[in-house]
Design a protein around this motif. Structure first.
Motif, PDB file in Angstrom:
ATOM      1  N   ALA A  17      34.158  30.147  40.146  1.00  0.00           N
ATOM      2  CA  ALA A  17      33.883  29.488  38.864  1.00  0.00           C
ATOM      3  C   ALA A  17      35.034  28.570  38.435  1.00  0.00           C
ATOM      4  N   ARG A  18      36.253  28.894  38.870  1.00  0.00           N
ATOM      5  CA  ARG A  18      37.403  28.074  38.491  1.00  0.00           C
ATOM      6  C   ARG A  18      38.049  27.370  39.678  1.00  0.00           C
ATOM      7  N   GLY A  19      37.591  27.678  40.878  1.00  0.00           N
ATOM      8  CA  GLY A  19      38.104  26.980  42.047  1.00  0.00           C
ATOM      9  C   GLY A  19      39.442  27.470  42.565  1.00  0.00           C
ATOM     10  N   GLY A  20      40.071  28.428  41.894  1.00  0.00           N
ATOM     11  CA  GLY A  20      41.365  28.920  42.369  1.00  0.00           C
ATOM     12  C   GLY A  20      41.234  30.198  43.183  1.00  0.00           C
ATOM     13  N   GLU A  21      42.171  31.102  43.006  1.00  0.00           N
ATOM     14  CA  GLU A  21      42.171  32.352  43.793  1.00  0.00           C
ATOM     15  C   GLU A  21      42.099  33.581  42.893  1.00  0.00           C
ATOM     16  N   VAL A  22      41.593  33.411  41.685  1.00  0.00           N
ATOM     17  CA  VAL A  22      41.490  34.527  40.729  1.00  0.00           C
ATOM     18  C   VAL A  22      40.026  34.794  40.400  1.00  0.00           C
ATOM     19  N   PRO A  23      39.544  36.023  40.649  1.00  0.00           N
ATOM     20  CA  PRO A  23      40.217  37.141  41.308  1.00  0.00           C
ATOM     21  C   PRO A  23      40.309  36.891  42.812  1.00  0.00           C
ATOM     22  N   ASN A  24      41.309  37.518  43.422  1.00  0.00           N
ATOM     23  CA  ASN A  24      41.526  37.344  44.851  1.00  0.00           C
ATOM     24  C   ASN A  24      40.569  38.262  45.622  1.00  0.00           C
ATOM     25  N   VAL A  25      39.692  37.634  46.381  1.00  0.00           N
ATOM     26  CA  VAL A  25      38.612  38.385  47.044  1.00  0.00           C
ATOM     27  C   VAL A  25      39.161  39.397  48.049  1.00  0.00           C
ATOM     28  N   VAL A  26      40.185  38.998  48.781  1.00  0.00           N
ATOM     29  CA  VAL A  26      40.746  39.915  49.781  1.00  0.00           C
ATOM     30  C   VAL A  26      41.408  41.106  49.079  1.00  0.00           C
TER      31      VAL A  26
END
Ligand SMILES: CC(=O)[C@@H](O)[C@H](O)COP(=O)(O)O
Ligand SMILES: NCC(=O)COP(=O)(O)O
Length: 237
Positions: A17-26
């Motif tokens: 939704a925001r294009g970053g890494e939050v939340p980090n899927v791994v």
């Protein structure tokens, strides 16, 4: 023991939704494992609207539990699964633009196609599962095609459960018995929840695995991920 595989698609939806890494899927996947999940499921769709191909590669070397990749066996999907070599691949008959999975395979009409695809994965040493409805003929043909397991599509159970749990589970018990008589392993998933999971398990205790995402990730908003996973595990006892 019935294993709980946590489907992390919705974590990727939030991340995207925001294009970053939050939340980090791994990180979320590894935390699920630490909190007691027996496996992680992903369903990379062609439009990568949640899980991306790169997520699948990132997850593989880090997961300590069973990795299950679901999807329609288009050439790109087959290529991804053969490169990543998860513990299990689940074949789902979704079109590329589908909102979510909404039916099992017609294993009779797709026998030749499924046989070829399953053969490819079986030869690569990847356990195979085929997403099916409770139609016993579809389960018979999944066995003929060479599947190791079937995954029962449980949305109809979840929808019927509030109106009458006995009637809701009855076709699933028959389907599960058919799968067992054919020597197939048994998975189940779609719309399973804290409300309906224990009754399903109590009626089909020989289930090998349930994969749960939408309800579980939603519950985690209220309960936190650790407690949520423990509560789902408690439904499988
Ligand atoms: C096969 C199945 O029932 C689930 O994997 C479902 O397809 C979840 O996919 P979405 O998270 O894209 O709705
Ligand atoms: N195979 C079903 C799955 O992975 C999760 O389905 P849902 O719990 O998100 O409906």
């Amino acid at each position: 023991m019935t294993k709980l595989s946590v489907n992390i698609n919705k974590v990727a939806t939030l991340r995207n939704a925001r294009g970053g890494e939050v939340p980090n899927v791994v990180k979320v996947a590894l935390d699920c494992e630490n909190f007691g999940a027996d496996g992680i499921t992903v369903h990379p769709r062609p439009d990568e609207r949640h899980i991306r191909r790169s997520d699948v590669y990132d997850l593989r070397p880090l997961l300590r539990t069973e990795f299950n990749i679901e999807g329609y066996p288009a050439p790109e999907f087959i290529d991804l699964v053969l490169k990543v070599k998860p513990h299990q691949v689940t074949l789902v008959p979704d079109s590329p633009t589908q909102l979510t999975s909404n039916s099992g395979w017609d294993t009779k009409n797709n026998l030749e196609f499924l046989t070829e695809v399953l053969d490819t994965f079986n030869n690569a040493g990847i356990r195979t599962s085929v997403f099916v409805s409770t139609d016993v003929e579809m389960i018979e043909y999944a066995a003929k095609a060479g599947a190791d397991r079937v995954e029962l599509y449980t949305e109809p159970y979840a929808t019927a459960f509030p109106k009458g749990r006995e009637a809701a589970v009855a076709p699933f018990v028959e389907a599960a018995k058919m799968a067992r008589s054919l020597g197939l392993g048994l998975n189940a998933g779609h719309d399973l929840s804290l409300e309906n999971l224990n009754y399903f398990y109590t009626n089909i205790p020989w289930l090998d695995e349930v994969s749960i995402g939408h309800a579980l990730i939603s519950d985690a908003l209220y309960l936190g991920l650790e407690r949520t996973i423990q509560e789902y595990k408690n439904c499988l006892r």
